[in-house]
Write an enzyme that holds these catalytic residues in place. Structure first.
Site, PDB file in Angstrom:
ATOM      1  N   ASP A  41      42.898  29.273 110.774  1.00 46.47           N
ATOM      2  CA  ASP A  41      41.896  28.541 111.179  1.00 46.47           C
ATOM      3  C   ASP A  41      40.657  29.151 111.106  1.00 46.47           C
ATOM      4  OD1 ASP A  41      42.356  30.129 113.296  1.00 46.47           O
ATOM      5  OD2 ASP A  41      42.107  28.517 114.848  1.00 46.47           O
ATOM      6  N   HIS A 230      37.842  47.758  88.589  1.00 48.73           N
ATOM      7  CA  HIS A 230      37.941  46.850  89.618  1.00 48.73           C
ATOM      8  C   HIS A 230      38.344  47.218  90.927  1.00 48.73           C
ATOM      9  CE1 HIS A 230      36.542  42.842  87.041  1.00 48.73           C
ATOM     10  NE2 HIS A 230      35.639  43.798  87.067  1.00 48.73           N
ATOM     11  N   ASP A 247      29.747  51.215  92.531  1.00 47.26           N
ATOM     12  CA  ASP A 247      29.079  50.209  91.885  1.00 47.26           C
ATOM     13  C   ASP A 247      28.885  49.211  92.798  1.00 47.26           C
ATOM     14  OD1 ASP A 247      28.618  47.813  90.537  1.00 47.26           O
ATOM     15  OD2 ASP A 247      30.217  48.235  89.201  1.00 47.26           O
ATOM     16  N   ASP A 258      22.876  44.734  90.967  1.00 49.34           N
ATOM     17  CA  ASP A 258      24.207  45.154  90.497  1.00 49.34           C
ATOM     18  C   ASP A 258      24.058  46.710  89.954  1.00 49.34           C
ATOM     19  OD1 ASP A 258      26.763  45.716  89.500  1.00 49.34           O
ATOM     20  OD2 ASP A 258      26.710  43.929  88.123  1.00 49.34           O
ATOM     21  N   GLU A 376      25.167  48.505  81.481  1.00 49.64           N
ATOM     22  CA  GLU A 376      26.252  49.529  82.273  1.00 49.64           C
ATOM     23  C   GLU A 376      27.440  49.929  81.507  1.00 49.64           C
ATOM     24  OE1 GLU A 376      29.039  47.038  84.670  1.00 49.64           O
ATOM     25  OE2 GLU A 376      27.779  45.122  84.462  1.00 49.64           O
ATOM     26  N   ARG A 400      30.577  55.638  85.071  1.00 49.92           N
ATOM     27  CA  ARG A 400      29.758  54.312  84.551  1.00 49.92           C
ATOM     28  C   ARG A 400      28.231  54.687  85.222  1.00 49.92           C
ATOM     29  NH1 ARG A 400      32.953  50.687  85.750  1.00 49.92           N
ATOM     30  NH2 ARG A 400      32.202  49.999  87.791  1.00 49.92           N
ATOM     31  N   GLU A 402      24.788  52.070  85.529  1.00 51.23           N
ATOM     32  CA  GLU A 402      24.375  50.697  85.479  1.00 51.23           C
ATOM     33  C   GLU A 402      22.943  50.136  86.098  1.00 51.23           C
ATOM     34  OE1 GLU A 402      27.120  47.926  87.841  1.00 51.23           O
ATOM     35  OE2 GLU A 402      26.155  46.323  86.339  1.00 51.23           O
TER      36      GLU A 402
HETATM   37  N1  GLY Z   1      29.934  45.049  89.509  1.00 51.48           N
HETATM   38  C1  GLY Z   1      30.421  44.123  88.694  1.00 51.48           C
HETATM   39  C2  GLY Z   1      29.906  44.524  87.433  1.00 51.48           C
HETATM   40  O1  GLY Z   1      29.246  45.629  87.269  1.00 51.48           O
HETATM   41  O2  GLY Z   1      29.968  43.941  86.593  1.00 51.48           O
HETATM   42 MN    MN Z   2      28.450  46.766  88.839  1.00 53.53          MN
HETATM   43 MN    MN Z   3      27.630  44.669  86.435  1.00 51.08          MN
END
Ligand code: GLY
Ligand code: MN
Ligand code: MN
Length: 436
Positions: A41, A230, A247, A258, A376, A400, A402
């Site tokens: 709940d 992910h 990230d 982001d 990114e 990465r 971004e």
């Molecule tokens: N954090 C998700 C992306 O970079 O698209």
């Molecule tokens: Mn991202």
């Molecule tokens: Mn992104």
């Protein structure tokens, strides 16, 4: 109960632009998100639907935005939860119908309990429905029963949401700066042996201290975990000599940032890590430079792909020509190491609406002033990959970088520029806030 982040004029302008493109005989019905159960709940924290936030900034659950054309004039209204002391004792205060009609950008407000009856009455004067289905089961059932033609309001709304107003850009810039500062704090508090969860909590504490929250599940991947796109278990310690890929973006008034940075937990990139890092950084810079007004959406992906593919050849990871590495439609073997797109639209949703095409099958979108997108690129050499050959030197590296980019007539503006990304800047920051 939350103030509206924008002026009444801003919301009325959005409604006018949307409704002027709707059929005059349509009843417009835009629901918010349902409350979702987490366990038994208890529910997940409620987050309003982005179309609802866009049109009128309504943040409470169980609501529907409605509009209809009354002799040439569009009238907008909101169905909301009525005031109810018993419910408010448990769930929190409600704005109610009086509050909604007095302080929100609509002409009138009704109780959500009267939704079906009022919709039925309005349909006497309407021949079609414009809605966003799939979010509110009750509304979908009411709509289906009418047997009227249903048009997807997203076709109009998505195109409007793609271009951000000055007021939206201001908030998105704040979100970019906050996420950048959080990453800087994460970098400065990193040491060899730190847990992924500890970096996550430093960054998310920075968000909540500033009355913000994550805009998606934070990814904190040390070593090989950085090669899982992910990854968000965030439960491993990070060893001396490993990189960490973070990230993690935040949300302000519904608008997402982001950002990704990758840094060595011991403060020193190895030669192999430097080679891959600089390659990704050069690809990122090339893609950002391609974010100019009038360029097709795909130009930034093509720009980063060319740099990455050539770099993979130069480093001896791919043994072929640039043309072969890129392959047909940019799907060649360089994609073994760079498996995702170079960027996406950013706004009320982290993967914002609009995308690279106008509609599902429409022409490719050209970049316009006011668009905000991420850039990114990354390269991933998971040691666990048995399907491809990875030189030992690069095995276990995932990188990465971004940033969030605003397209303007004067060129790309980086909304996340306050977080450094050059190797010498990052090396000088790692661990600087570790005591002792
Ligand atoms: N954090 C998700 C992306 O970079 O698209
Ligand atoms: Mn991202
Ligand atoms: Mn992104």
């Amino acid at each position: 109960m939350g103030e509206l982040p924008f002026s009444m004029d801003e919301y009325r302008g959005r409604q006018d632009r949307f409704l002027s493109k709707c059929k005059e005989d349509a009843l417009v019905l835009i629901p918010t998100n349902p409350v979702r159960i987490r366990s038994n709940d208890t529910s997940y924290p409620f987050r309003a639907n982005s179309y609802m936030l866009y049109l009128c900034g309504w943040m409470q659950p169980e609501a529907v935005f409605m509009a209809f054309n009354d002799s040439g004039v569009w009238k907008s209204s909101l169905f909301v939860q009525p005031r109810d002391t018993r419910a408010e004792i448990w769930e929190g205060r409600r704005v109610g119908t009086e509050g909604a009609s007095s302080f929100w950008p609509v002409d009138e407000a009704f109780s959500i309990e009267d939704l079906e009856q009022i919709v039925q009455n309005k349909l006497d004067n309407c021949n079609s429905i414009s809605s966003v289905t799939g979010f509110d089961e009750k509304l979908d059932i009411i709509i289906k029963k009418t047997n009227l033609e249903i048009t997807d309001a997203r076709v109009i709304l998505d195109d409007l949401r793609v271009i951000k107003s000055d007021e939206e850009i201001k908030i998105m810039h704040e979100a970019g700066i906050l996420a950048s500062n959080a990453h800087v704090e994460g970098i400065m508090k990193t040491y060899s042996g730190i847990g992924e969860w500890e970096i996550q909590s430093i960054i998310e504490a920075h968000f909540s201290t500033n009355q913000s929250c994550p805009s998606y599940s934070s990814i904190v991947g040390g070593g090989d975990n950085a090669t899982i796109l992910h990854y968000n278990s965030n439960n491993m310690k990070i060893n001396d000599g490993d990189l960490v890929l973070v990230d993690a973006g935040c949300e302000i008034s519904g608008y997402a940032s982001d950002i990704t940075r990758t840094w060595p937990v011991n403060g020193k990139f190895s030669d192999a890590q430097k080679e891959i890092y600089n390659l990704v950084l050069n690809a990122e810079k090339a893609a950002i430079e391609a974010c100019i007004v009038g360029s097709p959406w795909s130009s930034m992906h093509h720009a980063s792909s060319k740099v990455l593919a050539q770099g993979l050849i130069d480093l001896g990871i791919l043994d072929c020509s640039l043309e072969e590495a890129l392959g047909e439609n940019f799907n060649g073997p360089y994609r073994n190491f760079f498996m995702h797109g170079t960027g996406h639209m950013l706004g009320l949703d982290v993967h914002d609406v609009g995308g690279g095409r106008q509609g599902d099958k429409g022409p490719e979108r050209l970049l316009q002033p006011g668009m905000v997108l991420t850039i990114e690129p990354g390269l991933y050499f998971g040691s666990w990959r048995s399907d491809i050959d990875i030189p030992k030197r690069y095995s276990g590296i995932g990188i990465r970088i971004e940033d969030d980019i605003l397209v303007t007539n004067e060129g790309p503006v980086i909304l996340t520029s306050s977080c450094p990304k050059e190797i010498f800047e990052i090396e000088s920051l790692v661990g600087k806030m570790i005591e002792g």
